[in-house]
Structures are given as structure tokens and as C-alpha cells.
Design an enzyme around this catalytic site. Structure first.
Site, PDB file in Angstrom:
ATOM      1  N   ASP A 187       0.786  -1.229   0.000  1.00  0.00           N
ATOM      2  CA  ASP A 187       0.000   0.000   0.000  1.00  0.00           C
ATOM      3  C   ASP A 187       0.819   1.282   0.000  1.00  0.00           C
ATOM      4  O   ASP A 187       0.508   2.227  -0.728  1.00  0.00           O
ATOM      5  CB  ASP A 187      -0.898   0.036   1.245  1.00  0.00           C
ATOM      6  CG  ASP A 187      -1.712  -1.222   1.439  1.00  0.00           C
ATOM      7  OD1 ASP A 187      -1.347  -2.272   0.897  1.00  0.00           O
ATOM      8  OD2 ASP A 187      -2.707  -1.158   2.162  1.00  0.00           O
ATOM      9  N   GLU A 416       3.015  -8.821  11.905  1.00  0.00           N
ATOM     10  CA  GLU A 416       2.596  -8.437  10.561  1.00  0.00           C
ATOM     11  C   GLU A 416       3.814  -8.233   9.667  1.00  0.00           C
ATOM     12  O   GLU A 416       3.846  -8.687   8.519  1.00  0.00           O
ATOM     13  CB  GLU A 416       1.775  -7.154  10.659  1.00  0.00           C
ATOM     14  CG  GLU A 416       1.177  -6.673   9.372  1.00  0.00           C
ATOM     15  CD  GLU A 416       0.379  -5.391   9.550  1.00  0.00           C
ATOM     16  OE1 GLU A 416      -0.218  -4.934   8.556  1.00  0.00           O
ATOM     17  OE2 GLU A 416       0.354  -4.830  10.664  1.00  0.00           O
TER      18      GLU A 416
END
Length: 459
Positions: A187, A416
Site C-alpha cells: 500500500d 505483521e
């Protein structure tokens, strides 16, 4: 009740502990029909997350892995797109932004084919799904055939690829294009800094960032970038999620996305053959896309693939890990493979020196070891990279990367992402694809022979 598989069993006590920890994450993040990436930061179902999650779930429960993909594909639009988020109506609207009342898919996406009974986002993510479906099938072919899993998935997967190579062929050369920075999956990559400068950000008062409730601001996108993300999404929504060329302020061809499309086309050819369909279309499309990938995105000067800005027309002179992921594509020209391996080991990515490959050029001015996709190491991209290394005979390098990933996953609490130098946890913990791909690495099914006429990376 789902029966959990007990094999293969890791060979060491440390591996067994790691397997139990990874399994616990996936069991805790399971919602009944799918798996959330994390309950706080990402409380819905995400598209490419679910593909990676299914790859790991197959080592616990083949039926649950099938269900993961079936739930996602059940929210597919009639134009073929697979939305990047499928919203859980039981989750409060303020738990995540952009929420269903922002996307308004069932209303504003109706003409494009959004389902009437399920709220989704209107953008997409990388096409890992056919690869995941094939790997899930291989985990228990008898169970897969008994349930007609691939027969039910084939038509949806074929329509998904038709959408990507049809409506999203915005550059006219055959590659699929992404129209929002969230779509390529990376992103906040510095690769998007240039194209995003064309975008006027949404006013801060028009939205609230729920992500900052669960993450450190220093690890998340800046407010300026986020405002631009919101503007692009709102503009796409207000056009009814149409994909006509020339309408997008942001449109890029990404090498990772297209490499995954190629590998998934190879997988779809195998699925077609398994289900009695004709695999020829998918074999030919994979070969064509491989040629076009090299023609349009290969940079001999950089020794890697680059993203192409379709609005400006030029290659984006930023070096992200996306440019090395095409190693997963079988049959690349040998000079391309050699250059990719040299670049991976060079100063920009230092594969073999740092624990895991960074998401962005270590020598780049925009590199940040902590901020979302601007430098940290991610488990899904490193999982893809080690498969690519094995495919082209780099078994020692792949083995070292696998070991480093397993060590980092356990030490970070299945984070993550991690700092590429220290492997210190970043982002949220108990992250589903980290746990899932840990299970896959422990099962050691990510190996692949040298490339041949069929994709070794699918074995």
C-alpha cells in the site's frame, strides 16, 4: 466440526512449538467462515490475505482452507472482480475505515456487478487465489474431488482472471493494471510517491483513521498519503467502479501483481485439466503474459523489474521488492534470472546478509525500516521470494531465507512485518498470513524443481 490434521509433524521440539503457536493464531482468528488478518487492525476478510491463509490452513484442515477461499469467491462481482475486503456485518462500522458505508458497494457498484446481499470494497488485490486453490487441492485430492472443490472454483477463478486481463488491461499491452495503491498489496510503497502527487487529498474532516487506534503512527502511512488514498477510492466509487482507460489519476502495472497472475494462470491450467476443462487458454495466456512482463517492466539498467506509471507512461525509478518477485514465474530468460539474483544479493536488498528481504531498496532515500511497506520485511513477499529462489536452483539461499523467516515468526509473535535488520516486530502481532506461511514452511512443501514446461513453483 472441523477435523484438524495432525501431519506432517515437525521434527524438532522448537518446530513443534512454532507449529502450535501458528495454529493457535489461525484458530483464534477464524470467524466461522473465514479468517481475519487480525481482530483489531483488520477485522474483516481480506482478499490476498485469505489466499495466503488458505495455503497455511491446508496443513491444519483442508476443509477449512477450502471454506476460506469459497467464502471470499462467494463475494465476487459479476464482472469478475474479487473485492479486496468482504465486510462482516457484525463488526461495528467504526471498527475499520473505509467501512461499508464508505464503499457503498451494493448501491454504487450495482452497475459493475457488485453483489446485492454482501457489502464489499470496490477495489481488488493481487491474484494469488488460483495458486492457493491448487495447493489446497494437492493437500488432499480425494477430499477435494469428493466435495467438487475445484469444479466449483474454476469458473469463478477464470472470470477473475478475465477481468484482470480484460477490463484492467488499461495499458493496452496485456498486463493488468492497479488503480489504487491498496490494490498491489504494498500500500505505502515509495513507488507510489510520484503518481500520488497528482492526487488532491481528501479533507481530513471527511474521514477518521481507525488504523491509528491499533498501530503506531510512525509505522503507518502519513496523513497526507492516507488523504490521497481516500480521494482515489471515493472518486472510483463515484464513477460506479468503472474501469475505462484514461479515467484514473492513479494507474500502474506492477511486476509482483502480474507475476502472481502468471503463476495463477499456470495453476488455473492445472485446475482446468483436473476438472475436465481445456487448459490451453491458460497456458497460452501465461506464456503471453510472461513475454509482455519482460517487454514492459524489465529494466536492464536496474537488473530488476520496475512498476510502470500508465498516466505518465514511464517506468517508475524506484526499487521495491515487487521487482524481484517475478522469480516465481517459470521460464524467464536466463539473463533476466541471473540479473535478478545479482540484484537480490546486492546492496539494495542484501539477501543472505539481512534476516529477511526488505520491502524497499535499503539504499533508497525513501527507505524506512519501520514504516508500512517502505522498508520492513514481510512474510508473504519473502515466502514468494524463497519459492522463486528454489525454482531457479538457489536452494541454499532459499533454505537460509526459510530458516530466517521461521526464526523471525516465532520471535516476533507472528508479527505483521519486521525490521529487516533486526527482525524486531512491527505492525500488529498474531497476524494470520504470518502464521499460515509459517505452517507452510514447516511442512516444507514450498520447494520446487528447476523450471520446465510446467511451473515447478506449483509442485
Amino acid at each position: 466440526m472441523t477435523t484438524l490434521l495432525t501431519t506432517p509433524v515437525p521434527t524438532t521440539a522448537g518446530d513443534l512449538t512454532l507449529r502450535h503457536g501458528a495454529a493457535r493464531v489461525l484458530l483464534n482468528n477464524w470467524t466461522g467462515n473465514s479468517t481475519v488478518p487480525s481482530h483489531g487492525l483488520y477485522p474483516h476478510q481480506w482478499s490476498w490475505d485469505s489466499a495466503f491463509i488458505a495455503i497455511g490452513l491446508r496443513h491444519l484442515s483442508v476443509r477449512r482452507a477450502q471454506r476460506e477461499l469459497e467464502t471470499l469467491m462467494g463475494a465476487q462481482w459479476s464482472d469478475g472482480r474479487v473485492p479486496h475486503i468482504v465486510f462482516n456485518p457484525a463488526v461495528p462500522l467504526d471498527a475499520y475505515f473505509p467501512s461499508p458505508d464508505f464503499w457503498r458497494s451494493s448501491r454504487d457498484g450495482a452497475r459493475a456487478g457488485a453483489p446485492a446481499g454482501t457489502e464489499t470494497s470496490g477495489i481488488v488485490q493481487p491474484p494469488v487465489h488460483a495458486l492457493a486453490a491448487w495447493l489446497v487441492h494437492l493437500a488432499d485430492p480425494e477430499e477435494s474431488r469428493h466435495r467438487g472443490f475445484l469444479s466449483r472454483m474454476y469458473g469463478r477463478l477464470a472470470a477473475w482472471h478475465d477481468y484482470l486481463t480484460g477490463s484492467r488491461n488499461l495499458g493496452g499491452g496485456g498486463l493488468t493494471a492497479m488503480v489504487h495503491p491498496w490494490e498491489p498489496g504494498m500500500d505505502n510503497s515509495p513507488c507510489w510517491d510520484g503518481p500520488l502527487k497528482r492526487v488532491e487529498p481528501a479533507t481530513p474532516s471527511s474521514y477518521r483513521r481507525a488504523d491509528l487506534d491499533h498501530g503506531q503512527p510512525s509505522e503507518r502511512p502519513t496523513d497526507l498519503d492516507y488523504g490521497r488514498y481516500v480521494r482515489l477510492a471515493a472518486d472510483y466509487r463515484d464513477r460506479g467502479y468503472t474501469d475505462a482507460s484514461g479515467q484514473h489519476a492513479f494507474a500502474v502495472e506492477d511486476p509482483c501483481v502480474n507475476a502472481l497472475l502468471i503463476v495463477s494462470e499456470h495453476a488455473l491450467a492445472r485446475i482446468a485439466k483436473e476438472t475436465g476443462e481445456n487448459p490451453k487458454l491458460h497456458q497460452e495466456r501465461a506464456a503471453h503474459l510472461t513475454d509482455v512482463l519482460v517487454q514492459r517492466l524489465w529494466s536492464p539498467t536496474d537488473g530488476m523489474f520496475l512498476c510502470r506509471d500508465l498516466v505518465g507512461g514511464e517506468l517508475i525509478a524506484k526499487r521495491s521488492l515487487a521487482g524481484l518477485i517475478p522469480l516465481i514465474v517459470p521460464g524467464l530468460p536466463r539473463h533476466v534470472v541471473d540479473a535478478l539474483l545479482d540484484t537480490a544479493a546486492g546492496s539494495s536488498f542484501r539477501l543472505g546478509e539481512v534476516p529477511m528481504a526488505p520491502s524497499y531498496d535499503l539504499t533508497g532515500r525513501a527507505f524506512d525500516p519501520s514504516r508500512y511497506w517502505r522498508g520492513p520485511a514481510w512474510f508473504n513477499t519473502n515466502w514468494l521470494l524463497q519459492r522463486g529462489l528454489r525454482q531457479y536452483g538457489q536452494h541454499s539461499a532459499a533454505g537460509r531465507l526459510r530458516s530466517a523467516m521461521l526464526t523471525a515468526a516465532g520471535a516476533s509473535g507472528f508479527a505483521e512485518y519486521v525490521d529487516p535488520f533486526t527482525a524486531q516486530a512491527r505492525g500488529t502481532q498474531s497476524f494470520s498470513w504470518t502464521a499460515a506461511l509459517t505452517l507452510d514452511l514447516l511442512a516444507d512443501v514450498g520447494t520446487a524443481p528447476s523450471p520446465g514446461p510446467t511451473p515447478g513453483a506449483l509442485a
